[in-house]
Each structure stands twice: as C-alpha cells, then as structure tokens.
Write an enzyme that holds these catalytic residues in place. Structure first.
Site, mmCIF file in Angstrom:
data_model
loop_
_atom_site.group_PDB
_atom_site.id
_atom_site.type_symbol
_atom_site.label_atom_id
_atom_site.label_comp_id
_atom_site.label_asym_id
_atom_site.label_seq_id
_atom_site.Cartn_x
_atom_site.Cartn_y
_atom_site.Cartn_z
ATOM 1 N N SER A 161 0.795 -1.107 0.067
ATOM 2 C CA SER A 161 -0.083 -0.092 -0.170
ATOM 3 C C SER A 161 0.845 1.461 0.118
ATOM 4 O O SER A 161 0.206 2.467 0.104
ATOM 5 C CB SER A 161 -0.841 0.037 1.210
ATOM 6 N N ARG A 185 -5.491 9.472 -10.633
ATOM 7 C CA ARG A 185 -6.287 9.888 -9.493
ATOM 8 C C ARG A 185 -5.514 10.337 -8.473
ATOM 9 O O ARG A 185 -4.451 9.487 -8.331
ATOM 10 C CB ARG A 185 -7.114 8.469 -9.098
ATOM 11 N N VAL A 186 -5.865 11.252 -7.703
ATOM 12 C CA VAL A 186 -5.064 11.762 -6.283
ATOM 13 C C VAL A 186 -5.945 11.472 -5.358
ATOM 14 O O VAL A 186 -7.269 11.831 -5.243
ATOM 15 C CB VAL A 186 -5.010 13.209 -6.648
ATOM 16 N N THR A 246 -5.662 7.365 7.073
ATOM 17 C CA THR A 246 -5.341 6.408 6.031
ATOM 18 C C THR A 246 -6.685 5.946 5.762
ATOM 19 O O THR A 246 -7.818 6.106 6.601
ATOM 20 C CB THR A 246 -4.648 5.212 6.615
ATOM 21 N N GLY A 247 -6.934 5.192 4.690
ATOM 22 C CA GLY A 247 -8.406 4.661 4.238
ATOM 23 C C GLY A 247 -8.765 5.489 2.923
ATOM 24 O O GLY A 247 -8.270 6.163 2.168
ATOM 25 N N GLY A 277 -9.568 7.706 0.457
ATOM 26 C CA GLY A 277 -9.268 9.223 0.503
ATOM 27 C C GLY A 277 -10.469 10.193 0.164
ATOM 28 O O GLY A 277 -10.437 11.297 0.244
HETATM 29 N N1 ASP Z 1 -5.663 7.038 1.753
HETATM 30 C C1 ASP Z 1 -5.262 6.333 0.526
HETATM 31 C C2 ASP Z 1 -5.920 6.812 -0.690
HETATM 32 O O1 ASP Z 1 -7.041 7.096 -0.789
HETATM 33 C C3 ASP Z 1 -5.616 5.006 0.543
HETATM 34 C C4 ASP Z 1 -5.196 4.333 1.875
HETATM 35 O O2 ASP Z 1 -5.084 4.813 2.969
HETATM 36 O O3 ASP Z 1 -5.119 3.187 1.731
HETATM 37 O O4 ASP Z 1 -5.232 7.133 -1.630
#
Ligand code: ASP
Length: 346
Positions: free
Chosen positions: A79, A224-225, A247-248, A250
């Site tokens: 990740s 994609r951002v 995290t998670g 976005g």
């Molecule tokens: N927050 C990150 C994103 O959306 C993804 C993640 O945390 O796994 O790019």
C-alpha cells in the site's frame, strides 16, 4: 511581496527558508510534551526509527520521514512506495505530503511514478520551491532534477495481483485467468482493504511534524489523486495544537478535510481520541450517496484517523473499528488499540 524579497526578509528575520529543517524552533506557546511518535498499524518500524532519531536530537520532520522511508522501500507492504499495488494500467503512482509544525510549511507530490520515496520528494517541494504540490510528470522531472533515480516500482508479486484482478474483471473480455494463479493467499483482503502510512512526531524541542505516504487505492484510474498528498485531508499539523494523519478511503477524507477538522476539534478541547471519533462520525454522516452504502445502509468503506496533541496525548479512531496503531512514547514501542464508530458485521 516578490518571492526573492520575501526570502531575503525571512533571512533577516533569522529564517533560512530553503533549509528550514536544519534549524530547531522553539514552539510559541510552551513546549509540547515529547518525545512521542505515532503511526498507522504498519508503522511500528517507522515509530522505532523516528524515536531513535528524535532521541538523538533530530527535528521531528527528519525523524518521521526517515521512519516512513523504511515502509516505502519495503516490497512486502502493498500500500506504500515500492511494491505498492498499481493503477488499473499496472503502473504504480504514489502520493505523499509532509508538514513541518514550527514553520507551518508543507510540501506534496501526487501521482508520482518511478520514484521509491515520494515523501523525500514532497519534502524537497517544501524546501526547494515556492510551491506546495507537484503532480505527475512535473513531480517526476523535479525529483530527477534533484538526483532521484527512476526505477520500476512494480514488484513481481504486485504485478501478479494486478494481472489476476484484470483477468477476472469481466466474463466478456478477452483475458483468461489462470486456474491456479500464483498470488498471495490474502489476495481478496489485499485488493479491498486500504493501506498507507502516516507518522506524526513530537521532538525534544516540543515541535510537531508529520508525513503521509501511499500508493493510493489499488487499481485506481490513472491520474487519480487521493487524500494522502492533500494538506488538511491526509495530514495536518498545527504546532500549537497537535497533528492528525489519516489512512483509508481518500475520497471521503477529501470531501471532509478530516485531518484539519480533527486538529480544530483538539483546539476546541477534544482529546485526540474523541476528536478522531467525532471526525469519523462526521464522515459517516456525510456519506450520503448510494455508492457509499452496503445493502444494509452502512458505509462500504473505512477511514482511520491518528492524532496527538501538544500535551503528548494520542488516540486513533475509524469508521469501522477498533483501530490498531503504532506508538513509541519514548520508553516503549508497541501497538495500541483506538476506537471505531461502527463494528464490522457480515
Ligand atoms: N488514503 C489512501 C488514498 O485514498 C488509501 C489508503 O489509505 O489506503 O489514496
């Protein structure tokens, strides 16, 4: 004010802007209780490294970046950085940002290809440009101008995971999946759950800094951002209050500027733990569109928040909890358990 004259007057005021990190800054409203480093669940090596550096006198920003570099370079974390799962075309694209509390300065890169340590490039954007965010081709050229070498970030394992995803997307395309694909046993989990590393620290001068770095959502649309390079969404630091990293998913974070919100809640008296919980509640409340819901109406995504305040208190919470996270309090480096607004149920 023109940039050069701004630099000049900053220098007169005792600041050398391009090399800010080399100085140590006294905080303006009394020292924060440190040292302390917190990170996401995948950050136990990062907290260990950052604390070792902080104890040696490093600025919190140097320390947290060195901490997350370990995970950016680890091919087994799918990740973040090298070995991250690629976009839908099989290309790894990285997002990162850094924020330095004492100067309230920040730098970011997004959709950066072929460079292992986006957090180091984000830091250079902060220190060596007048900008905050560079993306894509421009970010890559900037990194190369600073001597970073291009390399293929797609490991064999990540490539096989991507290929299997592609081959099983549809019954009507021309790709045939292998009967027994050579992919990790946790394939499903790998491609559905999100990752990223965020790391926040308080150094011996009581200054607070943070970093977030990621390969973003697996199989995203090229370009994609996510939230991770956006100050206020994937990271926010206020040296007088505290810091939050996330995290998670976005997209939901971007729509709520969640890390900024969490720090503002702490400014208004919430503990880090309560602030993270409240932010997770806000995200759930704002997730109104049907594509964000499971059949039972609950959110079909997770977002996690990690926060610390100037008193040296810390906490974490998620949409779906509990939230495992890494903490080095100067004595012990271990996982802690934070909260969650909802519990997973099948
Ligand atoms: N927050 C990150 C994103 O959306 C993804 C993640 O945390 O796994 O790019």
């Amino acid at each position: 004010m023109k940039r050069r004259s701004f630099l000049k007057s900053s220098a007169l005021a005792g600041f050398s802007m391009p090399f800010i990190h080399k100085l140590s800054f006294a905080s303006t409203t009394g020292k924060a209780a440190g040292p302390l480093v917190i990170s996401s669940a995948n950050g136990l090596r990062a907290t260990a490294k950052a604390m070792e550096m902080i104890k040696g006198g490093a600025d919190a920003l140097d320390a947290v970046i060195a901490g997350v570099n370990i995970v950016e370079e680890d091919p087994n974390d799918h990740s973040v950085g090298y070995g991250g799962l690629p976009n839908e075309e099989g290309v790894v694209e990285l997002d990162s940002c850094v924020m330095h509390g004492p100067t309230h300065n920040a730098g970011s890169v997004a959709a950066l290809r072929n460079i292992k340590n986006p957090s180091k490039v984000a830091r250079l954007v902060m220190e060596r440009t007048d900008h905050e965010l560079l993306v894509g081709e421009g970010a890559l050229r900037f990194a190369k101008a600073h001597g970073f070498k291009e390399e293929d970030l797609l490991t064999d394992e990540a490539r096989k995971v991507w290929l299997h995803w592609k081959e099983t997307l549809s019954e009507t395309d021309d790709w045939f999946p292998e009967d027994n694909p050579d992919i990790p046993a946790n394939y499903k989990e790998l491609t559905k759950t999100t990752g990223t590393i965020t790391c926040l620290g308080i150094d011996l001068n009581g200054n607070i800094s943070g970093v977030t770095t990621t390969s973003g959502l697996a199989f995203k649309i090229p370009g994609r951002v996510g939230d991770s390079p956006i100050i206020g969404a994937g990271l926010y630091v206020d040296n007088e209050v505290g810091a939050c990293g996330s995290t998670g998913r976005g997209e939901e974070n971007l729509k709520n500027l969640s890390c900024f919100l969490t720090v503002e809640l702490m400014r208004n008296g919430y503990s880090p733990q309560e602030a993270c919980m409240e932010t997770a509640r806000r995200i759930i409340k704002h997730a109104k569109i049907p594509s964000l819901h499971r059949a039972d109406g609950r959110p079909n995504f997770n977002v996690r928040f990690y926060a610390l305040n100037k008193k040296g208190e810390f906490g974490a919470a998620s949409v779906y909890g509990p939230t495992k996270f890494s903490v080095h309090d100067g004595k012990e480096n271990k996982w802690h358990q934070g909260g969650g607004v909802l519990k997973y149920k099948k």
